[in-house]
Scaffold this active site. Structure first.
Site, mmCIF file in Angstrom:
data_model
loop_
_atom_site.group_PDB
_atom_site.id
_atom_site.type_symbol
_atom_site.label_atom_id
_atom_site.label_comp_id
_atom_site.label_asym_id
_atom_site.label_seq_id
_atom_site.Cartn_x
_atom_site.Cartn_y
_atom_site.Cartn_z
ATOM 1 C CG HIS A 466 -2.157 -0.832 0.999
ATOM 2 N ND1 HIS A 466 -2.961 -1.273 2.013
ATOM 3 C CD2 HIS A 466 -2.726 -1.298 -0.133
ATOM 4 C CE1 HIS A 466 -3.965 -1.966 1.520
ATOM 5 N NE2 HIS A 466 -3.841 -1.994 0.214
ATOM 6 N NE ARG A 573 -5.808 -4.452 -10.730
ATOM 7 C CZ ARG A 573 -5.606 -3.155 -10.957
ATOM 8 N NH1 ARG A 573 -6.490 -2.267 -10.498
ATOM 9 N NH2 ARG A 573 -4.549 -2.745 -11.623
ATOM 10 N NE ARG A 609 -8.319 -9.978 -12.765
ATOM 11 C CZ ARG A 609 -7.163 -9.483 -12.310
ATOM 12 N NH1 ARG A 609 -6.082 -9.555 -13.052
ATOM 13 N NH2 ARG A 609 -7.098 -8.913 -11.137
ATOM 14 C CD GLU A 703 -3.375 -13.593 -15.832
ATOM 15 O OE1 GLU A 703 -3.062 -12.890 -14.857
ATOM 16 O OE2 GLU A 703 -4.400 -14.307 -15.869
ATOM 17 C CG ASN A 726 2.232 -7.264 -13.641
ATOM 18 O OD1 ASN A 726 2.927 -6.652 -14.433
ATOM 19 N ND2 ASN A 726 1.351 -6.667 -12.873
ATOM 20 C CG ASP A 727 0.377 -13.655 -12.785
ATOM 21 O OD1 ASP A 727 1.210 -13.889 -11.893
ATOM 22 O OD2 ASP A 727 -0.812 -13.405 -12.542
ATOM 23 N NE ARG A 737 2.656 -11.131 -10.500
ATOM 24 C CZ ARG A 737 1.733 -10.413 -9.917
ATOM 25 N NH1 ARG A 737 1.988 -9.161 -9.598
ATOM 26 N NH2 ARG A 737 0.559 -10.922 -9.629
ATOM 27 C CB CYS A 774 -4.586 -5.448 -18.664
ATOM 28 S SG CYS A 774 -4.530 -7.205 -18.250
#
Length: 841
Positions: A466, A573, A609, A703, A726-727, A737, A774
């Site tokens: 965060h 998300r 998603r 992914e 990312n994945d 990652r 994305c």
């Protein structure tokens, strides 16, 4: 592989381990298993074997089967505090037992009055030897009914080769009841994070610090002296992490903190595992948390712990004081949220909304009230409760969940400040400050004076924390996971922070300082220009248009995306609806939120998603077995297929959304055509159920490499692709990652990842289907011309990045982009690719 059936050690009612009101057992830190609410007073052996450990308090015993399965039986909760009273062991260590042999007799009436609970846990503690564990349910009878079926895994070599051996100085165990199951579990979970072999040594006896049972076999009572021995590639890091935590009691209730021990190197050997460490004494490396470049002087933030009294007044008074302090903290957080909403800053407001949820966490409050009932002060009980739970979170292998420990400490200190009357410190920082701290809380970050602080570095945290999210919202350069010797940099030292590269450079020369200051001024001027042109199309200089949309997590971010020129939402998300609640959201709740997002977009495209959770992102109402490697386990669509009732509810809610020019849903973590076909069949069935007549696009997230390699086959059946880089990067390069040491190497600009993106585009375009990106690379200005050159049709980016990414598209011609892409595919490394598109400084 051996199959072992464990029979009931008690008459009683079985409960899932997740429902046990103890965060260590419920979080499966000791191991996986079941809990039994007992109806008799004699614990018996669940399998044949040897008594490998019997706790001196008589409340816990471990049976090791001939196959090597370690089964720990733990009678009640907090029963170690009774120091043997109410328990009568019937066995000794080393004794052989058969199924049903008596192990421990206990006085249920006495325990019911003096212990937190009678719930008895049956836990497999050496889960690394287990391939699968299947618990039963219902009422069981001792010695007859099967409570668990365990499949043993094939044996494998676990020895760590090379590295160095380090031995800590003597550590005095401060825990009042010694290293019983709870602190032993905390220690073993922390030790498992290291590749090195880690041992606890007491005299000539040693124990595997990664095994709860092995630790408990040492029978370490309060005052015992031990040493930690680590041998392997990250031995020094293991010692430096584990020794101070062991000396401080591992978060165990009632433990007075002890001074952290020093370490002694016994046999230095070159570590074989490469680490991202700079050979330049003026360059300190970390992980990019928020991009940007700034020059300033170092301010070291040192946090002092708030001193609290251990003993309190009567429990009623102390509970009232704690309740009042929590109420004050809630009022403070509500005020913060209101202020941030007024500033149109939804990302920050959402973080403090999550803090409100933490304040109402029943486990946290239960642990504190349990300590108050035993005569502790509200301050002491609360500090122990949030500190121990934060420690448990940090020990989790999942980086995303471990990062929440900072949030928990933030909430904890806010309440503790009210209880003690000591205000949270707000240090006075000079203008041009670059802050360095061991860690920052979200409150620390949100309260930073942007006119004085120009960037910050933390030893802890990562790109998913965060604090990193807040840094990006504040547009502050930030580096996380920086090398610890950054804490030794003298205050006032002139430094340059490069958030994009994750570096801190010390003592820059005058020319470099001036160059950076000019680059910062140019960047600010460019940012203003990009925002002014945010609503213009993202079209290359020769007329090729790219759709630039946003990744959002709710209505507020969708509204902000429209304000900043977003052409729609390429990734909603949906898991934000499912997290931090006790039950799954209803169809009506989901439909309302999805419709509100659609309304905020004012008829722009919306892609939702489906739920993306699993072993690495658990839900309290969706218990899942612990997985040794959750990123290769039941997550994404694998979970959706396994729990079809949740999937169907979500699909029905999505299909009822109206008013957007293009509605799409996409499924995460697709790896095979069979998965996608089964999901499309569900969508077709639910279209009939809801009566939807408007078209809806059904696509997949790319992914995993298998989806990219088979893109041409998928394109015959999917309406679109959205690449989650990312994945895709972590699965292609076999690098977590979120790993603080590997993250700088897990770069989506690696030519291998770019080739998979190109292969996906080629397969999709062969069947007239469009492709979006994305993942994080879509928000990277250096990547934009390469992605456009590879043929990507849509970029779905973080909301703050919308203006700059649209501007980046307008900077190049399509022919330039194709040339960048061709060179990138021929490059040898991510660094070589990035050099093709230099940053403007």
């Amino acid at each position: 592989m051996p199959r072992i059936e464990l029979v009931a050690p008690l008459d009683g009612v079985m409960l899932p381990l997740e429902q046990v009101p103890d965060p260590v057992f419920a979080g499966k830190m000791v191991g996986d298993g079941v809990s039994i609410d007992p109806l008799n007073q004699l614990l018996t052996a669940p399998c044949a074997g040897t008594i490998s450990q019997l706790h001196r308090a008589g409340h816990a015993v471990t049976v090791t089967s001939p196959e090597g399965l370690e089964v720990m039986l733990h009678v009640g909760l907090d029963t170690v505090m009774l120091k043997g009273e109410g328990f009568e062991p019937k066995v000794k260590e080393g004794q052989s037992v058969a199924v049903g042999d008596p192990l421990i007799a206990f006085d249920a009436q006495m325990l019911a009055l003096r212990a937190k609970s009678l719930l008895t846990q049956v836990i497999v503690t050496n889960s690394d030897t287990v391939a699968s564990l299947t618990p039963a349910t219902g009422t069981v009878s001792a010695g007859r009914d099967i409570i668990m079926t365990v499949e043993m895994a094939a044996a494998s070599e676990q020895a760590v080769q090379g590295g160095e051996m380090i031995v800590s100085e003597a550590i005095v165990i401060p825990n009042p009841t010694g290293l019983h199951a709870r602190p032993a579990a905390v220690l073993s979970n922390m030790a498992k994070k290291f590749a090195s072999r880690v041992l606890l040594q007491r005299g000539e006896d040693q124990a595997n610090a990664k095994s709860v049972v092995s630790i408990m076999r040492l029978n370490l009572e309060q005052g015992a002296k031990v040493q930690i021995v680590a041998e392997g590639p990250d031995a020094a890091e293991a010692i430096n992490t584990l020794a101070p935590e062991l000396a401080a009691g591992l978060g165990d209730e009632g433990t007075p903190p002890a001074p952290a021990p020093a370490t002694t190197v016994i046999k230095p050997v070159a570590a074989p595992v490469p680490k991202p460490r700079s050979n330049d004494p003026n360059l300190i490396l970390g992980v990019s948390a928020s991009p940007g470049l700034a020059v300033g002087s170092v301010f070291q933030l040192k946090r002092t712990e708030i001193e609290v009294p251990e003993t309190g007044a009567d429990p009623h008074t102390e509970r009232r004081r704690l309740d009042d302090a929590i109420d004050v903290a809630k009022v403070q957080l509500e005020a913060l949220q209101a202020e941030l909403h007024a500033q149109a800053d939804p990302s920050k407001a959402a973080i403090f909304a999550a803090h409100m949820e933490l304040l109402e966490d029943p486990d946290l409050i239960d642990v504190a009230e349990s300590a108050i009932a035993k005569g502790k002060s509200a301050e002491y009980a609360w500090q122990q409760a949030y500190s121990s739970q934060a420690l448990q979170l940090e020990a989790l292998p999942n980086e995303l969940l471990a990062a929440r420990a900072s949030d928990l400490r933030d909430v904890g200190r806010r309440v503790l400040s009210t209880l003690t009357g000591q205000p949270l410190e707000q240090p006075d920082m000079p203008e041009g400050t670059i802050l360095i701290a061991e860690d920052l809380t979200p409150s620390d970050t949100a309260s930073l004076d942007r006119n004085r602080v120009v960037g910050f570095c933390t030893v802890g945290g990562g790109a998913t924390s965060h604090v990193a999210i807040l840094a990006r919202a504040l547009d502050l350069p930030a580096v996380a996971g920086i090398e610890p010797h950054a804490l030794d940099v003298a205050p006032g030292t002139m430094v340059v922070i490069d958030g994009a590269r994750g570096t801190l450079r010390l003592n820059p020369d005058t020319d470099e300082v001036e160059r950076i200051r000019q680059a910062t001024e140019r960047a600010e001027a460019k940012r203003r220009a990009d925002i002014a042109a945010a609503h213009e199309d993202a079209t290359t200089t020769d007329g090729h248009r790219i759709e630039v949309v946003a990744n959002v997590g709710g209505v507020a971010e969708a509204e902000e995306a429209v304000r900043l020129g977003g052409e729609g939402v390429g990734l909603l998300r949906s898991e934000f609806l499912f997290l931090e609640r006790a039950t799954a959201p209803t169809e009506q709740e989901q439909r309302t939120i999805y419709q509100n997002v659609s309304d905020a977009l004012e008829q722009r495209p919306l892609i939702i998603r489906t739920l993306d959770v699993g072993g690495d992102k658990p839900l309290p109402y969706l218990p899942l077995p612990r997985e040794e490697n959750p990123f290769l386990g039941v997550r994404g669509v694998r979970l959706a297929i396994d729990r079809p009732e949740i999937l169907r509810t979500q699909i029905r809610a999505i299909l009822q959304v109206r008013g957007c020019s293009r509605l799409g849903m996409m499924f995460p973590m697709i790896s095979s055509l069979e998965e996608f076909r089964s999901l499309k069949a569900v969508v077709e069935e639910e279209i009939g159920t809801t009566g939807r007549r408007e078209p809806v696009q059904v696509g997949i997230m790319v992914e995993v490499p298998s989806a990219a390699v088979m893109a041409e086959q998928f394109a015959r059946e999917a309406d679109f692709f959205s690449i989650g880089t990312n994945d895709l990067t972590q699965y292609t390069l076999a690098m977590d990652r979120g790993h603080p040491k590997l993250a700088p190497l897990a770069d989506a600009m690696n030519p291998a990842v770019l080739k998979l993106i190109g292969q996906t585009v080629e397969g999709a375009h062969a069947h007239g289907k469009w492709v979006g990106v994305c993942g994080g690379i879509a928000s990277d200005e250096q990547a934009v011309p390469i992605l456009v050159g590879l043929g990507v049709d849509e970029l779905s980016v973080s909301v703050p990045a919308l203006p700059s990414i649209k501007a980046a598209v307008r900077q190049y011609s399509m022919s330039q982009c194709r040339e960048f892409a061709e060179k990138a595919l021929r490059a040898d490394s991510a660094a070589e690719v990035r050099a093709l598109v230099p940053l403007d400084y």
